[in-house]
Structure formats: C-alpha cells, structure tokens
Design a protein around this motif. Structure first.
Motif, short mmCIF file in Angstrom:
data_model
loop_
_atom_site.label_atom_id
_atom_site.label_comp_id
_atom_site.label_asym_id
_atom_site.label_seq_id
_atom_site.Cartn_x
_atom_site.Cartn_y
_atom_site.Cartn_z
N GLU A 101 13.90 11.79 -102.61
CA GLU A 101 12.69 12.68 -102.34
C GLU A 101 11.69 12.57 -103.77
O GLU A 101 12.39 12.68 -104.75
CB GLU A 101 12.77 14.07 -102.09
N ASP A 102 10.36 12.66 -103.53
CA ASP A 102 9.56 12.38 -104.95
C ASP A 102 9.52 11.12 -105.69
O ASP A 102 8.90 11.09 -106.63
CB ASP A 102 9.59 13.64 -105.76
N ASN A 109 1.06 11.36 -104.53
CA ASN A 109 1.17 10.07 -104.18
C ASN A 109 0.04 9.71 -103.11
O ASN A 109 -0.35 10.65 -102.58
CB ASN A 109 2.65 9.91 -103.91
N ASN A 150 -1.92 12.45 -101.43
CA ASN A 150 -1.13 13.62 -101.04
C ASN A 150 -0.74 14.38 -102.21
O ASN A 150 -0.30 13.90 -103.30
CB ASN A 150 0.19 13.35 -100.35
N ARG A 187 1.93 16.25 -103.22
CA ARG A 187 3.01 16.22 -102.79
C ARG A 187 4.08 17.43 -103.12
O ARG A 187 4.92 17.90 -102.30
CB ARG A 187 3.76 14.94 -103.07
N LYS A 188 3.86 17.97 -104.30
CA LYS A 188 4.72 19.03 -105.07
C LYS A 188 3.91 19.81 -105.88
O LYS A 188 3.26 19.15 -106.86
CB LYS A 188 5.96 18.28 -105.24
N ASN A 226 5.61 21.91 -100.99
CA ASN A 226 5.60 20.44 -100.52
C ASN A 226 4.78 20.06 -99.34
O ASN A 226 4.56 20.87 -98.56
CB ASN A 226 7.22 19.95 -99.83
N ASP A 227 4.07 18.98 -99.77
CA ASP A 227 3.06 18.38 -98.63
C ASP A 227 2.00 19.28 -98.79
O ASP A 227 1.65 19.67 -97.30
CB ASP A 227 3.83 17.93 -97.49
N THR A 244 -3.34 16.60 -97.78
CA THR A 244 -3.58 15.43 -97.78
C THR A 244 -5.00 15.27 -97.87
O THR A 244 -5.99 15.53 -96.95
CB THR A 244 -3.18 14.81 -96.39
N ARG A 285 4.69 21.42 -93.86
CA ARG A 285 4.54 21.94 -95.33
C ARG A 285 5.82 22.78 -95.23
O ARG A 285 6.25 23.41 -94.65
CB ARG A 285 3.29 22.26 -95.35
#
Length: 990
Positions: free
Chosen positions: A73-74, A862, A928, A930-931, A957-958, A961, A980
C-alpha cells in the motif's frame, strides 16, 4: 524477570531471517533514506553502491507516520517505476505469484511468497528490483522484475514490547444509480415505440408502481437503499510486537488480528465479516564464532463469513418492477384470509421470515439475492497458510578472507476451502385480485422445492505447497583500501505444487556475480544466470542470461570536489535475460497451454468419413506442427541511471532511462509459412509455434526529494513517477488490403481500437418516403453500417475510414491508450483477453512530510495520466431488457437531438450503438489525495519506566479524486462499492 520472559520467547518462537547490519537509521525528515543495508538479490549492499534500476523503502521508519493495512500500500507514491501493478510496464499476467495478484515476482525473506500474507507491521524494508541487471540472478521467472520484502529482526537486548491498536470506518464513495420502476417502465415503453412495437406497460401499471401504495404487488426495488445497504462499516486491528535477546540470540514476534465488516445491511448478511489472525516469529542464533543460524515461521488463519447469493451482481441486473421481478419478500397479511389453498401452501413452508414474510418470484426469476441471503444458507471461506524457512551463514574467513557461504531451505503450505449451508428455497408466485379497492393475494404457485440441509458441506478446496532452496558463496573484500571486489556463486530453485495443476510451477537457475569498484569512484559489475525451462524442447532448455553494468561517481572527481554536488553516480547497463513466463499458447476455448508447445499436436474429431451405408468414423487431424527450435523470450534492455545529491542533501534525485525489447513472443499460425499448411479439414494446421513478436518499452523512471528546515518546521517533499511509451515492434499479421492502416505492428501495446463517431443519425439521413411507412433506409450515398442492429434516427453514425461505402471493423482506428495490452485477432477485432496490464503512460506520486515539535503531518498523492477507457458496460449503454441506469435519461429523442448523451432506447439488441467508438471514450486522467495522517508523539519526559514511547494518530485514505470523470471512476457496478477509510490509532512501546 525480563530475562526469564526473553528466554521463554526464544524457546517458543521459530522464525527469523539472516543477521543483517545493525546500523542506526538516520531520520532525515522523510525517514525513507537510511544508513541500513539495502536488501537486493541474495545479498545486502550499501545504498551508495547501488548502480541503478533499484529503489527501496524503509517501511519500519515509514510506519511511524503512515499507517497502512497491506504490504504494498502507498508504494506507488514513494517509488518511481512502480505503478501499483508492475515495474516499468512489464505485464505479469502469466506470472504465478501464489495469490493470483499478477504482481512481479515477490520474494519474502529470500523465499517466493504471496505479498498478501505479510502485514506492514511485520516489514522492515521493501526493495523494488526494476532493471534487468538487478533481477538477473532470479533466473527465468524473475525477468519481469522482483519485489523483495524483508521482515523485521530482533535488534534490542533484553525485552521490548510494542502494542498498536486501530479502528476506523470504510465509507462508500459512490453507489450506482438506477431508475425506479415507474420511470423504467415509461422509458421501456419508449424503447418499444422506437422499435415499432406496442407498449408493454399500461399507464395504470405505471401509476400503481409510481404511487408505491402496494410495494408487494407493484414493487420498486432499490438494492442500494438504506433497507439493504449501510453507508459505512468498521475495520479494527490490533498488533503486538515483541522482540529481545542477548549476546547469543535475538528474536522478533508479531501477533496480529484484524476484522472487517461489510456494507450489506439486512438479514444474516449484517453479520458478514472477514477476519485474520497471524503469528510470525523470527530467531537469529550465534551458534559459534563462524556460524550464524536463522529460522523463520509464520502461521495465518483467515476466515470470511458471507451470505449466499451475488448481491452486488444482482443489484446491477435485476429490474425493479413487476412482472419482470416480484417483490423479494411479501407480507403474509397480503393473502386473502379466504384463500385457504394459498395459506395451506405457506403453512407447509420452511422459509417464512419471522413467520410473516415469504419470498416472491415469477416463472422467469425463481431466486433473488434478498431471499438468497435469508433462506439460502451461508458460507464460510477458510484459508490457512503456514510458512517455515531456516538456514545458516558460514564465515569462511579462515580459508579466504572475505569469503562466506549462506544457504536457506523453506517449505510453505496453504489450504483453502469453503464450508456452506446450501439450502434450497421456494419462491411463491402470487395471483392478485382487488376487493373494494384493496389488493389481496387469492392464489399462490410454488416454484421449486424447499430443502434445509442442517449440515455444512465443503467445496472449493485448494492447496498449494512451495519448496525452496538456495545456497551461495559470497566474496567481499577490499584490497589496500581502494580495490573493492565482490562476487557470488549461486544455486537457486523453487517449485510450487497446486491443486488442479498437473505440472509444477518451478524455477531452477545458477548464478555468477562479479563486482569491482575503485575507491567508490569507478564501478563494474558482471552477472550471469544459467537458466532452465521444462517448457522448451530438449537442447533449448538451458541458456545463459548475461548482464553488464558500468558506473562512475563523478562527485569523487577533483573537478566536482568542494562543489554543490554531494553525490553524482552515473551508470549504464545492458542485459539479455531469458524468460519462460510468456512461453504459452492460448487455445480457441481461451485456456492457456504452457507445455509441449514444440511438439506436433494431433486430435480426434467425430462425424468424420462416412462408409458402410452411412456409418461414420472419427478422423485424426493435425492441430500444429513441431518446432524443435522453440526458444526463450528475451528481455533485451539498455538503461542509464543518474543518482545525485546536491546542496548538502537539500535535493536528491534518481533518474533512469530504459529501453527494453521483449523479443520472441510465441505465435501459433505464422503467416511466413505457406497458407496450404492450414485451413484443412476440421481446421487442421501443420504450422508450428515459433518465436516472433517483439514488444518495446521505453521510459523514464524518476524520483526527486527536497528537504529543508523552516524555523521549527522540517519539511520534505518527494515526487516520483514513470513516463512510459510502448510499441509492437514486430507483430505477425496479415494486412487487410481494404484496411491498409489497420495493423498491430507499430502501434502502442495498449492501443484502443474503435470507430470515429460522427454523432447521431437524424431523419435527414433517411429516405423520407419510406419513413412515412415506418421504414428506415439510408439515402443513396450514405455508408451502409454492417456492425449490427436496425439503424434509425438516434443511432450512432461512424466515419467510413476506407471509403468503401460500408461501416465494418475495417473502419476501426486507434482511439487512444488503455493501459492494457491489445492485439487484433485474425478477424480484425481487438482482443485484450489474458494479455496483461502495463498501466497509464504517465504515473506520478507525491509525498509530503512536515514535522513540528512532536507533530508529524504526512500526505500522499498519486495520479495517472494519458490513458483512455470506454464506457462499455450495461450501466452506460442500455438496450434490450437491460436494467436502466440514470444514464438512460440522456437518451436521444427528436427533442434532445442536440444534447443527448445516449443513443435512442431500443428493446432489441443493437451492436451498432454499443460498439467501441469515440462516443463512449473518456479520459482516465486523475490525481488522488491518497493519504493524510497526523501523528502526535508524546514527549519522552512524560514516559515512565513501563511505557517508553506513546503515539496517537488519525488518518484518512482515498480522501479525494480530482478528475473530470471522478464519479464514473469511483462507481463500481456489479461489485462492492469503493470506499474511503478513516482511522484512529494508538501505538505504545514498553
């Protein structure tokens, strides 16, 4: 007391990996750059000795500011060249990684293992071997890159305990939106009118469905309503890490448990959950002055409790209204008290919910996902994984200074099965009547028998066993403090036996690595791998994979001394790796065959030759010819890397340009052979499989990091990414003379083929006299569409590319890049089946760390750019008896001709409108957030003798977008919604 506990854990714990350098990690603000050794293929190296094609992340340090729930992840926001699925665009479709993840080769503690069976809390470091020179020693199965995951080791003397607890909620991003019953029925009538057919639904039926006065007779089933789905569900996790040791031994133990709930919110499905319990233990032993031993063991217990039926799949297909579908559950009070036969039928039923509701149905739909959940039983999916490895390191300095020997043996076992209560239930078809304006059921027809088994059955049993061994002599010595020489002589093998697979998945290779550097200034490395493949003919099963690398650290030259340049290493590499991952052929049924491709193949067919008054006999025919020269696929790669640090580490960069040919993909019907060798009886062919097709990938893999102190705030910003271009350099095909520009060779690997849409047909395109009769014929001179369907105003119009007056697949053009490998089949139709994914042309990752006193703010983002996709599911284009989504509201009508976003509705199949075209094309460009995580570390002064350190954190998280097509890309159709995740955690060290 601590020593007693330490001894108990040393005796009770099995697992660990080899002893590694115990250098202290330097926290430079982002904690990803470390003084630790970097784990590469079968050895460790200093970070300043890496010669390109390698990236690594210190996960142990990263976890102090980034809580994650899966091993990789990540990583795409931290490592250039990795897009979350592959390295440098190398598709891994046929690389068996034991977990069906289609990832590159994953090595955990020196053993090929699935990445989903190790948790972030267990990991010390992850190394990404991207370049061919970095992965050559892993042989034929490692030629598409490798990810090395190294778990934590016991480092402290005495005893240390770290406890970590987390809980949070997954919140659904988007739900698909479908039309309600009344609107669906209205538009379906419109679709039939477009087809010249009578309305299916009366206005009274539509009215009754719209009012909702009797939802049992006139249902309006919304699977995504609060009645069936919740908006969020919980995930909780607890981890206990224990490590310690003394002069002779160290151990590390990780005990973890987590539990996920589910979004489905009715009946037994409310209790759906997934949980996992795991124990990992690591032990390092100093046996004597020259021998150090290690042993690793891990056990994982995974359970998934789930309801029967495919709720999410049915939610995307089941229409909401009667008579297409009955109400899933009907209240028994709707049955007329005088309907004795109906009541008697229900009295015998085994499936009355709360004694009050029975499952409704029709002759066409004799099950439904709601009733499946209540009455169909339940399933528990079980997975058990056990992993063990052990080995030793023998210091051979007394024989040759700098020489050592290391060996490792492992055995892993995994078992999966499902335990189910497989009940059968009946649905009841109601006969409705109306008395005094009140609806009542006057009769019931039972469909199917009812069976409540009362016992669990086992199914979907699978097993997998992997045995690995490797041993290598290592040499590392510096002569006169200037000449550093290293070397390795290696033997490596692993084999996986799996249920349902006759052949083992195996790799065996030898390796030789030689390295030299002069004062860390000039570098040279040579690596050779002797590979073997049972997939190839005798005489071609062995090959040598060479790799050559040169490096020059310009920062150590006099002309750059005392300049702003701290470090500047330039390296170049050429490799030619032999791989058999892609040695396969696909049959007409879609299955893949990996073995005996070099042999002539024969088969029998029924209904052969007739004789003796109509009696027929089977005939034997050739499927393919023999090719004793069938060979490996070659990864031929040239790369140049530049790693630099400037202004006293204010800025650090790592750039790699790569140019890779994957040469020799196997084709089944080579056009270079005479045509008379194929196309005989039963489709017989004498043409052999040969190596031919060539894929090319060029790209730039980069990472840039900047860090600076702003008063009391330390800031670090990292940007990573990959720019990739691809091409079918060689592709065996026959060019259609009517479509000379339509070919695979020369196109990008992931070309999207489709039609150039010119808009909608209008009434002006058709013969006006025939239209008066309700008939549609295009005017003279208009290209004739041959894709499929009855063309009318409101259908899609395409460009006649080759000008032959016909619209067919000869008029397809490249619409963009999809990120998935695509070819044109023998009929000129695009195919992506089983060809793998390479990702978007440009992938970007951003990470930001801000530290102020005891607070740490961490952000990851990302994005991917340059790829396209098609709205090609039934959620976007609806025809026939499809369920209508809200997209049907944008249908073409004469009144909406200028603004329509969907072709005219039709109750018939219409391949013309559903064909791939620019009409359905959209950009997948997105970025995104992302975190985001905020961590507070309590001051050490506040800690006592028991609690040595304490941290609390919140993260999401997420979260966001940013994309023109955000809603589309965040909506999952036929599957559980994307979510999310919001989490709070605490971590304490004792």
């Amino acid at each position: 007391m601590k020593q007693i506990v330490t001894n108990i854990f040393l005796l009770a714990t099995f697992a660990v990996s080899p002893l590694t350098a115990n250098a202290q990690t330097v926290d430079d603000g982002d904690s990803l750059v470390a003084k630790k050794k970097v784990h590469v293929a079968f050895r460790d190296k200093d970070a300043d000795q890496l010669l390109g094609g390698i990236s690594y992340v210190d996960v142990e340090e990263l976890s102090k500011k980034d809580y994650t729930i899966s091993s990789l992840e990540d990583m795409y926001a931290l490592v250039g060249g990795w897009n979350g699925n592959n390295l440098w665009g190398m598709d891994n479709e046929r690389l068996d990684n034991n977990d069906n993840s289609n990832l590159p080769l994953v090595i955990i503690d020196g053993v090929k293992r699935p990445s989903n069976n190790v948790l972030p809390s267990e990991i010390e470091q992850i190394t990404f071997l991207k370049g061919a020179q970095a992965v050559v020693l892993y042989g034929a199965k490692g030629a598409k890159g490798a990810i090395l995951i190294t778990t934590k080791r016991g480092k402290v003397d005495g005893l240390q305990i770290v406890a970590n607890a987390n809980t949070g909620f997954h919140v659904a991003k988007e739900f698909p939106e479908y039309l309600g019953s009344a609107e669906y029925m209205t538009l379906y009538n419109e679709a039939r009118a477009n087809d010249g057919l009578a309305a299916r639904y009366s206005q009274m039926d539509i009215y009754n469905h719209a009012t909702g006065a009797n939802p049992y007779r006139y249902p309006n089933v919304n699977y995504y309503s609060d009645e069936y789905v919740r908006k969020a569900y919980n995930r909780s996790e607890g981890t206990l890490e224990i490590q310690g040791g003394g002069q002779r031994a160290h151990f590390y133990t990780n005990i973890n448990y987590y539990r996920n709930e589910d979004l489905i919110n009715f009946g037994p499905a409310k209790d759906n959950y997934t949980d996992r319990f795991s124990v990992r233990g690591n032990v390092d032993l100093v046996i004597n002055k020259v021998i150090k031993g290690f042993a690793n063991a891990s056990a994982t217990f995974y359970n998934e409790n789930k309801n029967k039926g495919n709720f999410w799949g049915e939610a995307s297909t089941m229409r909401p209204n009667f008579p297409e579908n009955a109400a899933p559950l009907i209240d028994i009070d709707m049955v007329d008290p005088n309907a004795s036969k109906a009541l008697a039928i229900l009295g015998k039923s085994l499936n009355l919910l709360d004694g009050k509701y029975f499952p409704g149905g029709t002759k066409a739909t004799q099950t439904n996902a709601i009733a499946d959940c209540y009455f169909g039983g339940k399933t528990k999916a079980v997975s058990r994984q056990f992993q063990f490895d052990a080995g030793f390191v023998y210091d051979m300095n007394k024989f040759v200074k700098g020489l050592s020997f290391k060996t490792l043996f492992s055995i892993d076992y995994a078992a999966n099965y499902s335990l189910s209560y497989n009940n059968k239930y009946a649905v009841f078809i109601p006969t409705w009547s109306n008395y005094d304006s009140k609806d009542a059921i006057v009769g019931l027809t039972q469909q199917n028998d009812e069976v409540v088994t009362g016992h669990m059955s086992m199914s979907d049993t699978k097993y997998r066993q992997t045995i690995s061994w490797n041993g290598h002599f290592d040499y590392d010595h510096t002569f006169n403090d200037v000449h550093h020489v290293s070397g390795m002589l290696l033997a490596n093998m692993y084999t996986t036996t799996a249920s349902g697979a006759y052949h083992r998945y195996a790799n065996a290779n030898l390796g030789l690595q030689l390295g030299y550097d002069y004062m860390g200034r000039y570098f040279a490395e040579v690596a050779l791998a002797g590979v073997h493949s049972a997939r190839l003919p005798e005489g071609n099963r062995e090959a040598i994979s060479p790799s050559f690398t040169l490096g020059w650290n310009l920062a150590k030259e006099n002309f750059l001394k005392d300049s702003f340049v701290d470090d500047l290493l330039l390296s170049a590499s050429y490799s030619n790796l032999n791989e058999d991952i892609d040695v396969y052929m696909r049959s007409s049924s879609g299955s893949e065959n990996y073995y005996y491709l070099y042999e002539a193949s024969w088969d029998l067919t029924g209904g052969g030759f007739g004789w003796n008054e109509g009696v027929t006999t089977d005939r034997t025919y050739s499927k393919s010819g023999a090719n004793p020269s069938l060979d490996f696929i070659h990864r031929k790669e040239f790369s140049v890397s530049l790693r630099g640090s400037f202004f006293n580490k204010l800025i650090s960069t790592n750039l790699t340009f790569f140019n890779t040919d994957m040469d020799g993909f196997i084709i089944q019907e080579p056009t270079s052979f005479p045509s008379y060798l194929s196309g005989g009886l039963s489709g017989s062919s004498f043409k052999p499989a040969i190596n031919n097709n060539v894929q090319n990938r060029k790209g730039l893999d980069f990472s840039v990091t900047a860090q600076k102190q702003f008063g009391k705030v330390h800031a670090q910003l990292g940007v990573v990414g990959t720019y990739l271009t691809t091409e079918w350099k060689t592709f065996d095909e026959t060019i259609d003379p009517k479509a000379p520009n339509k070919h695979t060779e020369g196109q990008s690997l992931d070309a999207i083929w489709g039609y150039n849409c010119l808009g909608f047909y209008t009434a002006d395109d058709f013969d006006p006299e025939l239209m008066k009769e309700g008939k549609y014929k295009l005017k003279a001179g208009m290209p004739n569409p041959m894709i499929g369907g009855n063309i009318q105003p409101g259908d899609l119009k395409y460009e006649d590319i080759n000008g032959d007056g016909i619209i067919n697949n000869q008029d397809m053009v490249v619409l963009g890049k999809s990120g998935s490998v695509t070819i044109l089949d023998g009929n000129g139709n695009p195919s992506t089946d089983g060809l793998g994914s390479i990702g978007a042309p440009f992938n970007l990752g951003v990470n930001l760390t801000l530290k102020y006193k005891n607070f740490t703010f961490f952000l990851l983002g990302n994005g991917n750019f340059g790829a396209k996709a098609l709205k090609n599911g039934k959620y976007f284009y609806m025809s026939g008896d499809d369920k209508y989504s809200v997209n049907a509201r944008g249908r073409w009508t004469p009144e909406t001709a200028e603004t329509a976003t969907h072709p005219r509705l039709t109750s018939m199949a219409n391949a013309n409108d559903g064909a791939a075209s620019t009409f359905w094309l959209y950009s997948t460009d997105r970025f995104n957030i992302r975190k985001v995580q905020l961590t507070y570390d309590f001051p050490k002064e506040m800690m006592g003798k028991v609690v040595k350190a304490l941290s609390v954190y919140v993260n999401g998280n997420d979260l966001l977008t940013i994309s023109k097509e955000r809603k589309l890309m965040e909506t999952s159709v036929g599957y559980a919604p994307q979510t999310r995740f919001y989490n709070i955690g605490v971590k304490a060290t004792f």
